[in-house]
Motif scaffolding. Structure first.
Motif, PDB file in Angstrom:
ATOM      1  N   ALA A  85       0.828  -1.215  -0.042  1.00 36.92           N
ATOM      2  CA  ALA A  85      -0.020  -0.103   0.131  1.00 36.92           C
ATOM      3  C   ALA A  85       0.799   1.248  -0.012  1.00 36.92           C
ATOM      4  CB  ALA A  85      -1.085   0.103   1.128  1.00 36.92           C
ATOM      5  N   GLY A  86       2.110   1.063   0.282  1.00 32.45           N
ATOM      6  CA  GLY A  86       2.984   2.342   0.137  1.00 32.45           C
ATOM      7  C   GLY A  86       3.016   2.950   1.520  1.00 32.45           C
ATOM      8  N   ALA A  87       2.544   2.275   2.580  1.00 27.32           N
ATOM      9  CA  ALA A  87       2.427   3.152   3.718  1.00 27.32           C
ATOM     10  C   ALA A  87       3.591   3.980   4.305  1.00 27.32           C
ATOM     11  CB  ALA A  87       2.023   1.998   4.717  1.00 27.32           C
ATOM     12  N   ALA A  88       3.404   5.201   4.722  1.00 25.41           N
ATOM     13  CA  ALA A  88       4.541   5.961   5.207  1.00 25.41           C
ATOM     14  C   ALA A  88       5.017   5.621   6.569  1.00 25.41           C
ATOM     15  CB  ALA A  88       4.008   7.190   5.324  1.00 25.41           C
ATOM     16  N   ILE A  89       4.373   4.840   7.340  1.00 16.71           N
ATOM     17  CA  ILE A  89       4.691   4.366   8.801  1.00 16.71           C
ATOM     18  C   ILE A  89       4.092   3.007   8.988  1.00 16.71           C
ATOM     19  CG2 ILE A  89       4.279   4.807  11.227  1.00 16.71           C
ATOM     20  CD1 ILE A  89       3.999   7.779  10.721  1.00 16.71           C
ATOM     21  N   ILE A  90       4.964   2.006   9.365  1.00 17.95           N
ATOM     22  CA  ILE A  90       4.418   0.668   9.729  1.00 17.95           C
ATOM     23  C   ILE A  90       5.146   0.489  11.044  1.00 17.95           C
ATOM     24  CG2 ILE A  90       5.086  -1.479   9.007  1.00 17.95           C
ATOM     25  CD1 ILE A  90       5.395  -0.914   6.339  1.00 17.95           C
ATOM     26  N   MET A  91       4.020  -0.043  11.797  1.00 12.65           N
ATOM     27  CA  MET A  91       4.357  -0.170  13.162  1.00 12.65           C
ATOM     28  C   MET A  91       3.891  -1.504  13.691  1.00 12.65           C
ATOM     29  SD  MET A  91       3.079   3.394  14.938  1.00 12.65           S
ATOM     30  CE  MET A  91       3.904   3.347  16.558  1.00 12.65           C
ATOM     31  N   CYS A  92       4.762  -2.550  14.044  1.00 13.58           N
ATOM     32  CA  CYS A  92       4.462  -3.768  14.484  1.00 13.58           C
ATOM     33  C   CYS A  92       5.061  -4.136  15.828  1.00 13.58           C
ATOM     34  CB  CYS A  92       5.214  -4.753  13.383  1.00 13.58           C
ATOM     35  SG  CYS A  92       4.194  -4.762  11.753  1.00 13.58           S
ATOM     36  N   GLN A 102      13.517   0.687  12.746  1.00 17.05           N
ATOM     37  CA  GLN A 102      14.389   0.621  14.154  1.00 17.05           C
ATOM     38  C   GLN A 102      13.676  -0.411  14.970  1.00 17.05           C
ATOM     39  OE1 GLN A 102      14.221   4.319  16.522  1.00 17.05           O
ATOM     40  NE2 GLN A 102      13.172   5.271  14.790  1.00 17.05           N
ATOM     41  N   VAL A 103      14.392  -1.120  15.576  1.00 18.46           N
ATOM     42  CA  VAL A 103      13.778  -2.210  16.514  1.00 18.46           C
ATOM     43  C   VAL A 103      14.190  -2.112  17.925  1.00 18.46           C
ATOM     44  CG1 VAL A 103      13.641  -4.778  16.966  1.00 18.46           C
ATOM     45  CG2 VAL A 103      14.204  -3.936  14.751  1.00 18.46           C
ATOM     46  N   PHE A 104      13.331  -1.661  18.771  1.00 20.31           N
ATOM     47  CA  PHE A 104      13.539  -1.178  20.181  1.00 20.31           C
ATOM     48  C   PHE A 104      12.425  -1.697  21.257  1.00 20.31           C
ATOM     49  CE2 PHE A 104      10.820   1.787  17.748  1.00 20.31           C
ATOM     50  CZ  PHE A 104       9.960   2.083  18.765  1.00 20.31           C
ATOM     51  N   GLU A 105      12.861  -1.501  22.483  1.00 20.03           N
ATOM     52  CA  GLU A 105      11.793  -1.824  23.519  1.00 20.03           C
ATOM     53  C   GLU A 105      10.551  -0.900  23.494  1.00 20.03           C
ATOM     54  OE1 GLU A 105      12.631  -1.357  27.754  1.00 20.03           O
ATOM     55  OE2 GLU A 105      12.923  -3.431  27.884  1.00 20.03           O
ATOM     56  N   SER A 165       5.256  -8.841  28.342  1.00 21.11           N
ATOM     57  CA  SER A 165       6.572  -9.612  28.033  1.00 21.11           C
ATOM     58  C   SER A 165       6.668  -9.349  26.525  1.00 21.11           C
ATOM     59  CB  SER A 165       6.259 -11.106  28.350  1.00 21.11           C
ATOM     60  OG  SER A 165       5.101 -11.391  27.757  1.00 21.11           O
ATOM     61  N   LYS A 166       5.854  -8.933  25.704  1.00 21.55           N
ATOM     62  CA  LYS A 166       5.704  -8.551  24.342  1.00 21.55           C
ATOM     63  C   LYS A 166       5.966  -7.279  24.098  1.00 21.55           C
ATOM     64  CE  LYS A 166       4.275 -12.875  23.655  1.00 21.55           C
ATOM     65  NZ  LYS A 166       5.390 -13.899  23.144  1.00 21.55           N
ATOM     66  N   ASN A 167       7.291  -6.883  24.342  1.00 15.33           N
ATOM     67  CA  ASN A 167       7.327  -5.405  24.576  1.00 15.33           C
ATOM     68  C   ASN A 167       8.521  -4.841  23.536  1.00 15.33           C
ATOM     69  OD1 ASN A 167      10.022  -6.928  25.389  1.00 15.33           O
ATOM     70  ND2 ASN A 167      10.520  -5.219  26.595  1.00 15.33           N
ATOM     71  N   LYS A 168       8.640  -5.544  22.261  1.00 21.61           N
ATOM     72  CA  LYS A 168       9.673  -5.263  21.130  1.00 21.61           C
ATOM     73  C   LYS A 168       8.409  -4.684  20.073  1.00 21.61           C
ATOM     74  CE  LYS A 168      12.573  -8.254  19.699  1.00 21.61           C
ATOM     75  NZ  LYS A 168      13.074  -9.281  19.012  1.00 21.61           N
ATOM     76  N   MET A 169       9.256  -3.548  19.570  1.00 22.05           N
ATOM     77  CA  MET A 169       8.382  -2.911  18.273  1.00 22.05           C
ATOM     78  C   MET A 169       9.289  -2.627  17.079  1.00 22.05           C
ATOM     79  SD  MET A 169       6.475   0.772  17.968  1.00 22.05           S
ATOM     80  CE  MET A 169       4.807  -0.050  18.677  1.00 22.05           C
ATOM     81  N   ILE A 170       9.036  -3.065  15.878  1.00 25.46           N
ATOM     82  CA  ILE A 170       9.658  -2.693  14.656  1.00 25.46           C
ATOM     83  C   ILE A 170       9.071  -1.462  14.067  1.00 25.46           C
ATOM     84  CG2 ILE A 170      10.143  -3.387  12.325  1.00 25.46           C
ATOM     85  CD1 ILE A 170       9.924  -6.442  13.357  1.00 25.46           C
ATOM     86  N   LEU A 171       9.723  -0.227  14.094  1.00 19.87           N
ATOM     87  CA  LEU A 171       9.011   0.918  13.566  1.00 19.87           C
ATOM     88  C   LEU A 171       9.846   1.162  12.301  1.00 19.87           C
ATOM     89  CD1 LEU A 171       7.348   3.456  13.718  1.00 19.87           C
ATOM     90  CD2 LEU A 171       9.121   4.369  15.011  1.00 19.87           C
ATOM     91  N   ALA A 172       8.920   1.167  11.150  1.00 19.83           N
ATOM     92  CA  ALA A 172       9.471   1.626   9.863  1.00 19.83           C
ATOM     93  C   ALA A 172       8.893   2.784   9.167  1.00 19.83           C
ATOM     94  CB  ALA A 172       9.221   0.459   8.785  1.00 19.83           C
TER      95      ALA A 172
END
Length: 419
Positions: free
Chosen positions: A292-299, A351-354, A362-369
């Motif tokens: 979709a060409g998203a400007a921000i992806i947060m997982c 970025q990959v961060f807490e 316990s599921k505290n990791k985020m991938i932000l693009a």
């Protein structure tokens, strides 16, 4: 409660309204302002119950946020400080007959009698009743979202105590997660191509009870954006609950659909959110954002099951990875590292961060693009062969045959080549 009551001299009673406005202006000037509540509404509309005023930071500027509470809905409007002060002054005694100003050290009450005579009470707060001191940075973070929004009560986050909405104690960790999410989103938006866009389309996959979906919509509207926010959830009861709350409070641009990330196709997608999507559902969500060409992806990935069974432990690492917990952690690291590299290869700053402290979840990791543009995007395109080579080397090192996101991207390339 009042620990000390300061009675104004008789001569000052006639100017009680003016003194109240001066005290309000002073509290805003010296940073001691906490909130203002106007009640005992008179006149039209008869549905209006009260007005709560708080200070917020919008685009680096101080503003007053007016939360107008009606019987069936709440309306929020933001005003520059001077404009907001002028409006409050005009409302005192005309539209509202009671005003309660709370500062960090005082509780100030202005009341009008039936004949319109004002009286002022200024009390020093007891030490145990004074709001905790916070730094300017902490105050800014707390102001990202207003807790008074009525939909929080629908979602079980707040309840009413003595006429005011307060956080349910058991939901304090959830509230911290929500505000941390908005803090991350705020920084991402500023650095993305969406920073100057008047309209933002968001899709939140696996929206559940809608905490983050409602928060995203409320925050974007507060930033002056035309927000179109959609929550996508498999459970019909959650979809119904969230849609009913959005409709009840007149939240235009907020909607929930029943669906799955593997089959849902949004008309427009600027921001893709998928928190705690299980195993390869995270890969499908990222892939949808890429297409979709998203400007921000947060997982926020969950359940890393695909990579672990494939991993062939390199001889050097066998002493470390003989323990199951270490092997699981290694599989998570490899999976999310590959996802980050694949996003970089597609032109995203990743970025990959807490996300939040481990004590909260316990599921505290985020991938932000965040999608690059201009010269940065051109430079990223030149690095693509290098990134793909790194991905191939990692797979070779661990003996990996397949990674879902990589396969999805490769299938797109193959289809484009055969078209």
């Amino acid at each position: 409660m009042f620990s000390t009551l300061i009675d104004p001299p008789p001569a000052a009673l006639a100017d009680a309204r003016e003194r109240f406005v001066v005290l309000l202006r002073t509290a805003l000037a010296d940073g001691s302002f906490v909130k203002l509540l106007l009640s005992k509404h008179v006149g039209a509309p008869d549905t209006l119950e009260r007005l709560t005023v708080r200070e917020v930071q919008l685009r680096g500027q101080r503003q007053l946020s007016f939360l107008w509470r009606h019987q069936t809905k709440d309306v929020t409007k933001n005003h520059p400080l001077d404009e907001g002060l002028t409006q409050v002054a005009a409302l005192l005694g005309r539209d509202f007959h009671n005003a309660h100003l709370l500062t960090r050290s005082q509780e100030i009450q202005l009341a009008f009698s039936r004949k319109g005579k004002p009286s002022l009470r200024v009390g020093a707060l007891a030490a145990e009743d004074q709001p905790a001191e916070t730094s300017a940075h902490d105050k800014a973070k707390q102001r990202l979202l207003p807790l008074e929004a009525p939909f929080w009560t629908d979602l079980g986050l707040t309840h009413e105590v003595k006429g005011e909405r307060q956080l349910v104690p058991a939901m304090s960790r959830k509230w911290k997660q929500i505000n941390k999410f908005i803090e991350v989103m705020s920084a991402a938006l500023r650095s993305s191509p969406l920073a100057a866009s008047p309209e933002v389309h968001v899709v939140d996959f696996g929206s559940g009870k809608g905490y983050l979906t409602f928060a995203m919509h409320d925050w974007l509207v507060g930033q002056g954006k035309r927000a179109q926010v959609t929550g996508v959830e498999l459970r019909e009861d959650m979809v119904r609950l969230c849609n009913e709350s959005a409709a009840r409070h007149g939240l235009t641009g907020l909607h929930f659909d029943q669906g799955d990330v593997r089959s849902y196709t949004p008309a427009r997608l600027d921001v893709m959110i998928a928190l705690h999507a299980c195993d390869t559902a995270t890969d499908h969500a990222i892939h949808l954002g890429l297409r979709a060409g998203a400007a921000i992806i947060m997982c926020s990935p969950c359940c890393h099951k695909q990579i672990r069974p494939q991993m062939q432990t390199p001889p050097l690492l066998r002493p470390m990875l003989q323990h199951g917990i270490h092997l699981g952690q290694e599989a998570e690291m490899v999976t999310d590292s590959l996802r980050a590299l694949l996003l970089e290869s597609q032109g995203y700053e990743t970025q990959v961060f807490e996300f939040v402290a481990l004590e909260h979840t316990s599921k505290n990791k985020m991938i932000l693009a965040v999608k690059k543009s201009g010269a940065a995007l051109a430079a990223a395109e030149k690095r693509k062969p290098e990134l793909l080579a790194q991905i191939a080397e990692i797979k070779r090192f661990y003996g990996l045959r397949e990674q879902c996101l990589e396969t999805l991207i490769q299938d797109d390339v193959a289809r484009a080549g055969s078209a």
